[in-house]
Structures are given as structure tokens and as C-alpha cells.
Design an enzyme around this catalytic site. Structure first.
Site, PDB file in Angstrom:
ATOM      1  CG  HIS A   1       8.514  -7.594   2.180  1.00  0.00           C
ATOM      2  ND1 HIS A   1       8.189  -8.640   1.342  1.00  0.00           N
ATOM      3  CD2 HIS A   1       7.341  -7.028   2.516  1.00  0.00           C
ATOM      4  CE1 HIS A   1       6.885  -8.705   1.177  1.00  0.00           C
ATOM      5  NE2 HIS A   1       6.351  -7.719   1.880  1.00  0.00           N
TER       6      HIS A   1
ATOM      7  CG  HIS B   1       8.997  -5.661  -1.307  1.00  0.00           C
ATOM      8  ND1 HIS B   1       9.045  -4.679  -2.279  1.00  0.00           N
ATOM      9  CD2 HIS B   1       7.723  -5.616  -0.813  1.00  0.00           C
ATOM     10  CE1 HIS B   1       7.870  -4.080  -2.354  1.00  0.00           C
ATOM     11  NE2 HIS B   1       7.050  -4.632  -1.488  1.00  0.00           N
TER      12      HIS B   1
END
Length: 402
Positions: free
Chosen positions: A275, A331
Site C-alpha cells: 500500500h 489502506h
């Protein structure tokens, strides 16, 4: 309920998938949108908040250039999760022993594996495929070696280690009371060194070419330059290292559970996703560099992981491939306050109260990770129903922090 607002104050629009965003983050997004290399728009995820240089929770598409500070210094940071055939009833009543066993097998914080035990071992062989590639990068950029203490040993000794901050290892239960192992970490010290080295090099390159920017942290490398190619090599290396680091930690965590709990198997495909990274992707029939700074890929049908804080639920999701987010989603929950502000406002007693029922550290050293320092994960998820669908809802029973 999904939310999307658009700003049109830069060279390209900014699409924001939330109404929970502060002024600093907005200004950073507008700065990014004013860069000539950014196209066709910037996307901000529901967990968006101000970062260093670039906004955390942003997806930045660029033509023929990459912004090192947008990728950041924890290159390849991400999540790994796997479901087991274990159920909640097979966990011990006292989870402290299991947490201690995980911490003994996987170094946390500033700890790492001992070189004398790593050298020549199977552990070292995990890192061997990376070694030649790193040697070639360092041969061209010896400053990387100078920034890394005991360079040749440290990066190998940190394979299979957690680090600190918001990185964690958790044992979780899903809606069927099935046991999951979930962890969050990245490219450790070597990724930090590579990130800082090339961010500095990009700033110097911009100054040398007299290119004015709204923020020096948005300095970039352009395709065709030696620094661009070298950065791509280095960032690819660090992203691969982060992936291997998570796999090794997961292997060790599975071994611990195998020793401590009844026999079990891993059930289904392990999810291992970055991420904080950059990748070349096709969007709108155009090849772009997509930098996800605190965002994960959410292509149609793709599985991903969105964790909450250490006292909140987490989610396994399936992407919907929304083109407006460049097939991305959040995320995590995203910070609501800085680490210093969290330490100022809360103490270890607040932490203990907010993590009731979870086997975890409850001391002052992790107060900056207190759940109240993060956004409400349920609200974050509600704002991105256009981006992902929930496959599993997880609640942690053990959380290991550095």
C-alpha cells in the site's frame, strides 16, 4: 453511503472519496494536482490525511515521471493475511503465552535476527535472490551504503522482522469464528535508506534544472534520465524485499501457531499486497505510473486487506475496479491525529480501556497507536462501497506491536 467530491483548482481535478478531510491534506492534494506530470486526475481515499510531502491515502497518476517522496520511505509497506482451519474454541483461554511466542520468533521494534544465526542459514537464502540486484544498485549509488549501518548484514538480518510504529502482527477471528493471521510491515531499514537517498537526489536534480515546485518534497525524476532508471530499479528491489519480509514473518507466525495450537491447515490463498508503492499500469488506454501512497489496488475481483486500529475491526475486501479511483481503495482507517498529539491527549490507562479484550501491549510506548488516534473504520468503509465489497470482517484477539 459512498461519498465523492471533486476539486478543480489545479491543472487536473482531485476526486475525494470522503467528506472527512482536513485543510492540510487538501492543500497537499492541490499541490500534487498542480504538477505538469500528473494526469488525468488525483484520487484521495476515505482514509486520507496529511503526510510528508504527499498525502497519505492518495493515488497519484503520472506521465513519464515518478515522485520519490510520494512513494515514501517505507517502500512496499503493506499487508499479508491468511485464514486457517482453526476456530476460536481452539485458542487458549490465556493468550499472553501465544503473543510472547510470536514476539520471540519475530523480532519487533528495533530488534533484528542475529547475524551469527542468519549467516549461511535458510534465512539468508531467502534474501539471496535479492543480493546481486542490490549490489548493482549500490555500485552506482555508494551513498546508500554509507547511510545504512553495517550495510551487508542489516538488511538480511531484518528479513522476517516487524519494525515499529503502526506495523503489527495480529491473530483475528472472522464472522464464522475462524482464525486468521494478519500482519503489516514493509521494507524495513534498507527501504527507508533507499527512499531518503532518492528523495534527496530528486530535490537536488530539480534545483539543478531550476524547476520550481509548490513543495520541494514533490521533486520528481523524468523518464530517460539515469536517476529515473536507477530509482525504478531501487524501488522495485525494495518492493520485492517488503513482499519477502512479510512472507517470512508469516511463515514464522504459522510455525508458532503450529507449535502452540492443535493441528491445522491454511485455508485459501494468502493475500499479500503493497500500500506504499509505484507500478506502471494501463488506465483509460494510457500507460501511467500509479503511485499509491497509503492505498491498495482494488481491481475487479482482486482481494485486499483494510485494517482498522489496534482496537477496531479489519476487513478482507474484493475490488470493484472503479476507474475514478484508478482501481484503488483505502489502506486502513487513516490517522485522525499526529503521534505527538495522541501522546499529549492520551495515556496508558486510556489505551488499556480502548483495547479491552485484546491481548496486546498496553504501556506508554504505544499510546501513539491508540484507537482514538485513528478515524472510524466503519465510516471509512461506508465511504468506499463504490470501490470495494466486504468479504470478511475480522476482529483481533492478539495484537503484536513493536
Amino acid at each position: 453511503m459512498p461519498i465523492k467530491q471533486s476539486l478543480h483548482k489545479g491543472l487536473v481535478p482531485v476526486h475525494i472519496f470522503t467528506d472527512d478531510i482536513d485543510h492540510s491534506a487538501l492543500q497537499q492534494l492541490l499541490n500534487i494536482a498542480s504538477l505538469p506530470i500528473v494526469y488525468p486526475h488525483v484520487a484521495a481515499m476515505p482514509d486520507v490525511h496529511a503526510g510528508i510531502g504527499a498525502t497519505v491515502g492518495s493515488v497519484i497518476p503520472t506521465r513519464t515521471a515518478i515522485i520519490p517522496a510520494a512513494v515514501g520511505v517505507d517502500i512496499g509497506c503493506g499487508m499479508n493475511a491468511v485464514r486457517t482451519t482453526l476456530t476460536a474454541s481452539q485458542l487458549p483461554d490465556n493468550l499472553a503465552r501465544l503473543r510472547s511466542a510470536i514476539e520471540a520468533a519475530i523480532p519487533v521494534g528495533f530488534e533484528q535476527h542475529e547475524w551469527d544465526k542468519v549467516r549461511g542459514s535458510a534465512h539468508a537464502r531467502v534474501g539471496r535472490p535479492l543480493n546481486d540486484r542490490l549490489d548493482r544498485i549500490v555500485a552506482r549509488h555508494k551513498g546508500i551504503m554509507k547511510m545504512q549501518h553495517k550495510f551487508a548484514q542489516t538488511w538480511i538480518c531484518q528479513i522476517g522482522t516487524l519494525g515499529g510504529g503502526n506495523h503489527f502482527i495480529e491473530i483475528c477471528l472472522d464472522e464464522e469464528q475462524r482464525v486468521w493471521i494478519m500482519l503489516h510491515s514493509g521494507s524495513r531499514g534498507i527501504g527507508n535508506v533507499i527512499g531518503r537517498y532518492f528523495i534527496s537526489a530528486a530535490k537536488k536534480d530539480m534545483a539543478r534544472n531550476h524547476i520550481n515546485l509548490p513543495n520541494k518534497d514533490l521533486s520528481y525524476f523524468s523518464e530517460g534520465s539515469p536517476l529515473f532508471d536507477d530509482y525504478v530499479d531501487a524501488v522495485d528491489w525494495a518492493q520485492d524485499y517488503a513482499m519477502i519480509n512479510r512472507r517470512e514473518m508469516m511463515r514464522r507466525a504459522v510455525d508458532v501457531l503450529s507449535q502452540q495450537l492443535p493441528p491445522f491447515k491454511l485455508d485459501g490463498e494468502a493475500i499479500n499486497c503493497h500500500h506504499n508503492y509505484v507500478a506502471q499500469e494501463m488506465h483509460g488506454n494510457e500507460k501511467l505510473y500509479i503511485t499509491r501512497k497509503g492505498a491498495i489496488s482494488a481491481r475487479e475481483g482482486e482481494l485486499g486487506i483494510i485494517p482498522g486500529s489496534m482496537g477496531a475491526k479489519s476487513y478482507i475486501v474484493r475490488g470493484k475496479g472503479n476507474p475514478e479511483s484508478f482501481c484503488s481503495c483505502s489502506h486502513g482507517a487513516g490517522r485522525r491525529m499526529s503521534r505527538s498529539e495522541a501522546k499529549r491527549r492520551f495515556n496508558r490507562f486510556d489505551l488499556a480501556e480502548q483495547t479491552q479484550g485484546i491481548e496486546c501491549r498496553k504501556d506508554g510506548g504505544v499510546v501513539d497507536e491508540i484507537p482514538a488516534a485513528y478515524k472510524d473504520i466503519d465510516q471509512v468503509m461506508a465511504h468506499q462501497t463504490d470501490l470495494v465489497e466486504v468479504v470478511h470482517t475480522l476482529r483481533q484477539v492478539i495484537c503484536v506491536k513493536g
